[in-house]
Write an enzyme that holds these catalytic residues in place. Sequence first.
Site, PDB file in Angstrom:
ATOM      1  N   GLU A 110       0.706  -1.169   0.102  1.00 39.91           N
ATOM      2  CA  GLU A 110       0.082  -0.029   0.121  1.00 39.91           C
ATOM      3  C   GLU A 110       0.906   1.198  -0.207  1.00 39.91           C
ATOM      4  O   GLU A 110       0.559   2.129   0.794  1.00 39.91           O
ATOM      5  CB  GLU A 110      -0.920   0.038   1.179  1.00 39.91           C
ATOM      6  CG  GLU A 110      -1.935  -1.304   1.025  1.00 39.91           C
ATOM      7  CD  GLU A 110      -2.762  -1.329   2.221  1.00 39.91           C
ATOM      8  OE1 GLU A 110      -2.966  -0.455   3.022  1.00 39.91           O
ATOM      9  OE2 GLU A 110      -3.586  -2.388   2.315  1.00 39.91           O
ATOM     10  N   ASN A 169       1.981  -5.141  -3.098  1.00 38.32           N
ATOM     11  CA  ASN A 169       0.768  -5.419  -2.934  1.00 38.32           C
ATOM     12  C   ASN A 169      -0.219  -4.212  -2.746  1.00 38.32           C
ATOM     13  O   ASN A 169       0.467  -3.328  -1.655  1.00 38.32           O
ATOM     14  CB  ASN A 169       0.540  -6.368  -1.683  1.00 38.32           C
ATOM     15  CG  ASN A 169      -0.835  -6.743  -1.460  1.00 38.32           C
ATOM     16  OD1 ASN A 169      -1.610  -7.648  -2.193  1.00 38.32           O
ATOM     17  ND2 ASN A 169      -1.304  -6.767   0.063  1.00 38.32           N
ATOM     18  N   HIS A 229     -10.379  -5.861  -2.159  1.00 34.88           N
ATOM     19  CA  HIS A 229     -11.489  -5.795  -1.095  1.00 34.88           C
ATOM     20  C   HIS A 229     -12.964  -5.100  -1.968  1.00 34.88           C
ATOM     21  O   HIS A 229     -12.683  -3.859  -2.338  1.00 34.88           O
ATOM     22  CB  HIS A 229     -11.329  -4.664  -0.026  1.00 34.88           C
ATOM     23  CG  HIS A 229      -9.814  -5.599   0.720  1.00 34.88           C
ATOM     24  ND1 HIS A 229     -10.219  -6.732   1.524  1.00 34.88           N
ATOM     25  CD2 HIS A 229      -8.587  -5.103   1.042  1.00 34.88           C
ATOM     26  CE1 HIS A 229      -9.213  -7.057   2.171  1.00 34.88           C
ATOM     27  NE2 HIS A 229      -8.364  -6.257   1.635  1.00 34.88           N
ATOM     28  N   GLU A 287      -6.464 -10.558  -0.976  1.00 37.82           N
ATOM     29  CA  GLU A 287      -7.086 -10.059  -0.022  1.00 37.82           C
ATOM     30  C   GLU A 287      -8.506 -10.264  -0.184  1.00 37.82           C
ATOM     31  O   GLU A 287      -9.468  -9.337   0.324  1.00 37.82           O
ATOM     32  CB  GLU A 287      -6.612  -8.817   0.784  1.00 37.82           C
ATOM     33  CG  GLU A 287      -5.206  -8.973   1.063  1.00 37.82           C
ATOM     34  CD  GLU A 287      -4.946  -7.611   1.909  1.00 37.82           C
ATOM     35  OE1 GLU A 287      -5.423  -6.846   2.412  1.00 37.82           O
ATOM     36  OE2 GLU A 287      -3.369  -7.377   1.910  1.00 37.82           O
ATOM     37  N   ASP A 343     -12.333 -10.086  -0.652  1.00 41.32           N
ATOM     38  CA  ASP A 343     -13.641 -10.157   0.195  1.00 41.32           C
ATOM     39  C   ASP A 343     -14.552  -9.329  -0.782  1.00 41.32           C
ATOM     40  O   ASP A 343     -14.046  -8.300  -1.366  1.00 41.32           O
ATOM     41  CB  ASP A 343     -13.632  -9.902   1.590  1.00 41.32           C
ATOM     42  CG  ASP A 343     -12.777  -8.615   1.853  1.00 41.32           C
ATOM     43  OD1 ASP A 343     -12.665  -7.867   0.941  1.00 41.32           O
ATOM     44  OD2 ASP A 343     -12.501  -8.648   3.079  1.00 41.32           O
TER      45      ASP A 343
HETATM   46  O1  9MR Z   1      -7.471  -7.759   8.671  1.00 41.88           O
HETATM   47  C1  9MR Z   1      -6.494  -6.945   9.140  1.00 41.88           C
HETATM   48  C2  9MR Z   1      -7.187  -6.454  10.582  1.00 41.88           C
HETATM   49  O2  9MR Z   1      -7.057  -7.601  11.559  1.00 41.88           O
HETATM   50  C3  9MR Z   1      -6.173  -5.392  11.108  1.00 41.88           C
HETATM   51  O3  9MR Z   1      -6.741  -4.806  12.287  1.00 41.88           O
HETATM   52  C4  9MR Z   1      -5.671  -4.184   9.980  1.00 41.88           C
HETATM   53  C5  9MR Z   1      -4.785  -3.338  10.634  1.00 41.88           C
HETATM   54  O4  9MR Z   1      -4.846  -2.306   9.769  1.00 41.88           O
HETATM   55  O5  9MR Z   1      -5.132  -4.920   9.004  1.00 41.88           O
HETATM   56  C6  9MR Z   1      -6.215  -5.898   8.290  1.00 41.88           C
HETATM   57  O6  9MR Z   1      -5.576  -6.420   7.028  1.00 41.88           O
HETATM   58  C7  9MR Z   1      -5.268  -5.568   6.057  1.00 41.88           C
HETATM   59  C8  9MR Z   1      -3.959  -5.935   5.455  1.00 41.88           C
HETATM   60  O7  9MR Z   1      -3.041  -5.992   6.171  1.00 41.88           O
HETATM   61  C9  9MR Z   1      -3.732  -5.065   4.295  1.00 41.88           C
HETATM   62  N1  9MR Z   1      -4.777  -4.681   3.564  1.00 41.88           N
HETATM   63  C10 9MR Z   1      -5.800  -4.350   3.941  1.00 41.88           C
HETATM   64  C11 9MR Z   1      -6.428  -5.184   5.030  1.00 41.88           C
HETATM   65  C12 9MR Z   1      -7.608  -4.926   5.707  1.00 41.88           C
HETATM   66  O8  9MR Z   1      -7.675  -3.634   6.291  1.00 41.88           O
END
Ligand code: 9MR
Length: 451
Positions: free
Chosen positions: A160, A202, A238, A265, A267
Amino acid sequence: MSLLRRSRSLLLASAVAAVVVSSGVALIGTAQAATTLGASAAQTGRYYGAAIAAGRLGDATYTGILNREFNSVTAENEMKWDATEPSQGRFTYTNGDRILNQGIAMGAKVRGHALLWHQQEPGWAQSMSGTALRNAMMNHVTQVATHYRGRIHSWDVVNEAFADGGSGGRRDSNLQRTGNDWIEAAFRAARAADPAAKLCYNDYNTDGINAKSTGIYNMVRDFKARGVPIDCVGFQSHLGTTISGDYQANLQRFADLGVDVQITELDVAQGGNQANIYATVTRACMAVSRCTGITVWGIRDSDSWRTGENPLLFDNSGNKKAAYTSVLNALNAGGPSSPGPSSPSPSVSTSPQPGGACSASVSLNSWNGGFVATVRVTAGSSGVNGWTVGVNLPAGSAVTSTWSAGNSGTTGTVNFRNVSYNGRLAAGGATEFGFQGTGAGPTVSPSCAAA
Ligand code: 9MR
């Protein structure tokens, strides 16, 4: 397309066509259509994975679905910077290793997520800048990638780093402020630490051709032109209640740059279209030969970070949803085999020997003085309970380390044998192991025998 791959796709296409006419049940080759996501994806050399949380591994419903359905895992949070280096120079791998060991026990691929990200930085890094931060970033990449060396299928090296909106440029962060070259420096450090892992960039909001995905595309094109070691791009996906019409075209344009693409990722907000959108994403990946796999970001709706949106394939009780069925059908419908040519360069692939109980093929990532070999072992039509692979090394070459197999000898003809979790292969099933060596890599086809 290799002859082998072409004939495999033709076989697949004709088998599916023949069976649709005769019974309505899609069959692949002589085996029955696979009934789990991982096995279905594996039919075309792809993986189907889930992000998992160490804290949920004691939940029997959760692990039951995980073990049954998936052949890849990603640590949802456990391999991030705040988790692995909570204070500077003190590394903690307890939970990351739980995810790794769960993946190994399942015979699954393990995706590493994520070495550098502006979120979930530990507090000590958030307050750093300049050279001190740059050094800490690179040390983090080196230490974590070294800890997991040889065990990770793909690393999200940088997560990101691009801005949302129309600029197509980088996002501001303390990482970015250390200099625009921080991303390539991270990829180089990761390659040096773990030459076998595929190294990915990513990001999200890249689910079609838009300013952000084009900014990333331009970076990847530049990296490939200058020899920065990048192997793959992750599209988080997402998604809401619609999907861009050029989702597949966007994957394809990245693949055409010579990198693998992965859905990392996935969903999708629940709504009238959820099952259709899941199917569209699956078909897009299946249609792009360098789309090597799909990961959903959680297992049951209740495991999702998107509280209340019910965006996953299993409901809160672990039942399969309509979206599950649409994904399984799209996987079973087939498509061109993946992976495409392995991208670490230069890459040489020897062909499997036809016939017999099993066959093996090698893809190489070589550099001056050394190499990493990834060996794919594929069972013949009766399956095997164990295997040995013989690899002929050129004079002067030697094996220095091996993962997911044991070896006898290190020079000349080296025999590799399965470890406990990857010896059993169903008919047509495959697994991978690897080894690193000094000198030149193998140039002739390996042999494979049932043990
Ligand atoms: O699913 C993850 C969640 O449990 C955490 O609290 C969060 C913290 O920022 O990160 C989520 O996963 C993220 C991933 O690492 C990167 N892309 C976005 C995902 C959803 O926020």
